[in-house]
Design a protein around this motif. Structure first.
Motif, mmCIF file in Angstrom:
data_model
loop_
_atom_site.group_PDB
_atom_site.id
_atom_site.type_symbol
_atom_site.label_atom_id
_atom_site.label_comp_id
_atom_site.label_asym_id
_atom_site.label_seq_id
_atom_site.Cartn_x
_atom_site.Cartn_y
_atom_site.Cartn_z
ATOM 1 N N GLU A 33 -3.754 -30.062 11.329
ATOM 2 C CA GLU A 33 -4.812 -30.838 10.451
ATOM 3 C C GLU A 33 -4.436 -30.937 8.965
ATOM 4 N N THR A 34 -3.715 -30.234 8.465
ATOM 5 C CA THR A 34 -3.355 -30.001 6.949
ATOM 6 C C THR A 34 -2.571 -31.541 6.645
ATOM 7 N N PRO A 35 -2.723 -32.314 5.614
ATOM 8 C CA PRO A 35 -2.119 -33.269 5.149
ATOM 9 C C PRO A 35 -0.840 -32.862 4.818
ATOM 10 N N LEU A 36 0.310 -33.674 4.921
ATOM 11 C CA LEU A 36 1.793 -33.409 4.618
ATOM 12 C C LEU A 36 2.215 -34.148 3.520
ATOM 13 N N VAL A 37 3.294 -33.840 2.962
ATOM 14 C CA VAL A 37 4.136 -34.536 2.018
ATOM 15 C C VAL A 37 5.492 -34.233 2.380
ATOM 16 N N VAL A 38 6.317 -35.390 2.824
ATOM 17 C CA VAL A 38 7.671 -34.906 3.468
ATOM 18 C C VAL A 38 8.578 -36.002 2.784
ATOM 19 N N GLU A 39 9.722 -35.212 2.415
ATOM 20 C CA GLU A 39 10.897 -35.859 1.991
ATOM 21 C C GLU A 39 12.157 -35.773 2.919
ATOM 22 N N CYS B 188 17.665 -34.826 12.007
ATOM 23 C CA CYS B 188 16.316 -35.344 11.687
ATOM 24 C C CYS B 188 15.619 -34.245 10.567
ATOM 25 N N HIS B 189 16.387 -33.459 9.748
ATOM 26 C CA HIS B 189 16.191 -32.490 8.577
ATOM 27 C C HIS B 189 15.227 -33.249 7.744
ATOM 28 N N VAL B 190 14.079 -32.649 7.371
ATOM 29 C CA VAL B 190 12.999 -33.236 6.267
ATOM 30 C C VAL B 190 12.808 -31.791 5.328
ATOM 31 N N ILE B 191 12.196 -31.923 4.203
ATOM 32 C CA ILE B 191 11.655 -31.090 3.551
ATOM 33 C C ILE B 191 10.267 -31.489 3.434
ATOM 34 N N VAL B 192 9.561 -30.109 3.764
ATOM 35 C CA VAL B 192 7.992 -30.705 3.810
ATOM 36 C C VAL B 192 7.543 -30.032 2.408
ATOM 37 N N ARG B 193 7.347 -31.053 1.362
ATOM 38 C CA ARG B 193 6.836 -30.556 0.102
ATOM 39 C C ARG B 193 5.468 -29.984 -0.146
ATOM 40 N N GLU B 194 4.684 -30.617 0.895
ATOM 41 C CA GLU B 194 3.118 -30.010 0.901
ATOM 42 C C GLU B 194 2.861 -29.915 2.178
ATOM 43 N N GLY B 195 2.023 -28.751 2.259
ATOM 44 C CA GLY B 195 1.625 -28.506 3.719
ATOM 45 C C GLY B 195 2.311 -27.862 4.557
ATOM 46 N N PHE B 196 3.529 -27.145 4.055
ATOM 47 C CA PHE B 196 4.468 -26.453 4.936
ATOM 48 C C PHE B 196 3.738 -25.410 5.473
ATOM 49 N N ASN B 197 3.011 -24.648 5.186
ATOM 50 C CA ASN B 197 2.400 -23.401 5.668
ATOM 51 C C ASN B 197 1.309 -23.725 6.725
ATOM 52 N N SER B 198 1.144 -25.104 6.811
ATOM 53 C CA SER B 198 0.197 -25.403 8.157
ATOM 54 C C SER B 198 1.024 -25.581 9.239
ATOM 55 N N LEU C 115 19.164 -25.306 11.392
ATOM 56 C CA LEU C 115 18.897 -25.503 9.774
ATOM 57 C C LEU C 115 19.870 -25.012 9.041
ATOM 58 N N ASP C 116 20.440 -23.987 9.285
ATOM 59 C CA ASP C 116 21.567 -23.376 8.629
ATOM 60 C C ASP C 116 22.773 -24.273 8.163
ATOM 61 N N LEU D 174 19.609 -28.053 2.279
ATOM 62 C CA LEU D 174 18.661 -26.893 3.039
ATOM 63 C C LEU D 174 17.734 -26.175 1.852
ATOM 64 N N GLU D 175 16.509 -26.237 1.984
ATOM 65 C CA GLU D 175 15.814 -25.680 1.236
ATOM 66 C C GLU D 175 14.758 -24.812 1.551
ATOM 67 N N PRO D 176 13.860 -23.864 1.126
ATOM 68 C CA PRO D 176 13.206 -22.879 1.855
ATOM 69 C C PRO D 176 11.871 -23.718 2.650
ATOM 70 N N GLN D 177 11.751 -24.992 2.263
ATOM 71 C CA GLN D 177 10.636 -25.802 3.116
ATOM 72 C C GLN D 177 11.232 -26.732 4.163
ATOM 73 N N SER D 178 12.454 -26.563 4.519
ATOM 74 C CA SER D 178 12.973 -27.469 5.370
ATOM 75 C C SER D 178 12.723 -27.250 6.802
ATOM 76 N N ARG D 179 12.682 -28.098 7.473
ATOM 77 C CA ARG D 179 12.311 -28.014 8.966
ATOM 78 C C ARG D 179 13.121 -29.420 9.657
ATOM 79 N N LEU D 180 13.343 -29.077 11.063
ATOM 80 C CA LEU D 180 13.735 -30.289 11.846
ATOM 81 C C LEU D 180 12.767 -30.973 12.198
ATOM 82 N N SER D 181 12.501 -32.314 11.929
ATOM 83 C CA SER D 181 11.292 -33.054 12.172
ATOM 84 C C SER D 181 10.911 -33.269 13.529
ATOM 85 N N CYS D 182 12.031 -33.029 14.491
ATOM 86 C CA CYS D 182 11.667 -32.946 15.912
ATOM 87 C C CYS D 182 10.964 -31.673 16.421
ATOM 88 N N GLN D 183 10.854 -30.761 15.557
ATOM 89 C CA GLN D 183 10.287 -29.521 16.156
ATOM 90 C C GLN D 183 8.849 -29.066 15.232
#
Length: 114
Positions: free
Chosen positions: A93-99, A51-61, A73-74, A79-88
């Motif tokens: 409240e900040t809008p997100l842009v997800v790839e 379920c890996h995604v890259i959060v292009r905007e809003g990552f710091n929220s 994630l490793d 893998l990119e610096p803004q990668s997250r597992l979408s299940c986690q």
């Protein structure tokens, strides 16, 4: 409600999407609830990277990833610096842009489970 913009993904969401999420929901749950069938082989237990995604905007929220998520994630493809597992990744409240990456590594379906 928080807006999540999903960038186009040829297989899962060819036209992209704009979704609404309640703060406290995970990105994965929001995608699945909106018929974007992101793979989640471990049933959202932070035991794979499907379920890996890259959060292009809003990552710091987002709350910081814990050690288990970082370890998983490793192993993720692309893998990119803004990668997250979408299940986690819990929506705030900040809008997100997800790839959603084009590829995923599924150790079970690829016959690599031990």
């Amino acid at each position: 409600m928080t807006q999540i913009v999903v960038l186009p993904n040829a297989e899962l969401c060819p036209d992209g999407a704009v979704l609404e999420a309640a703060p406290g929901e995970t990105i994965c749950d929001v995608l699945l609830a909106n018929e974007i069938d992101i793979e989640h082989a471990c049933e959202k237990s932070c035991a794979c990277t499907t379920c890996h995604v890259i959060v292009r905007e809003g990552f710091n929220s987002l709350e910081a990833a814990d050690e288990l998520e970082e370890d998983m994630l490793d192993k993720a493809w692309g893998l990119e610096p803004q990668s997250r597992l979408s299940c986690q990744a819990v929506v705030a409240e900040t809008p997100l842009v997800v790839e959603i990456p084009r590829y995923t590594v599924n150790m079970v379906s690829e016959g690599n489970s031990k």
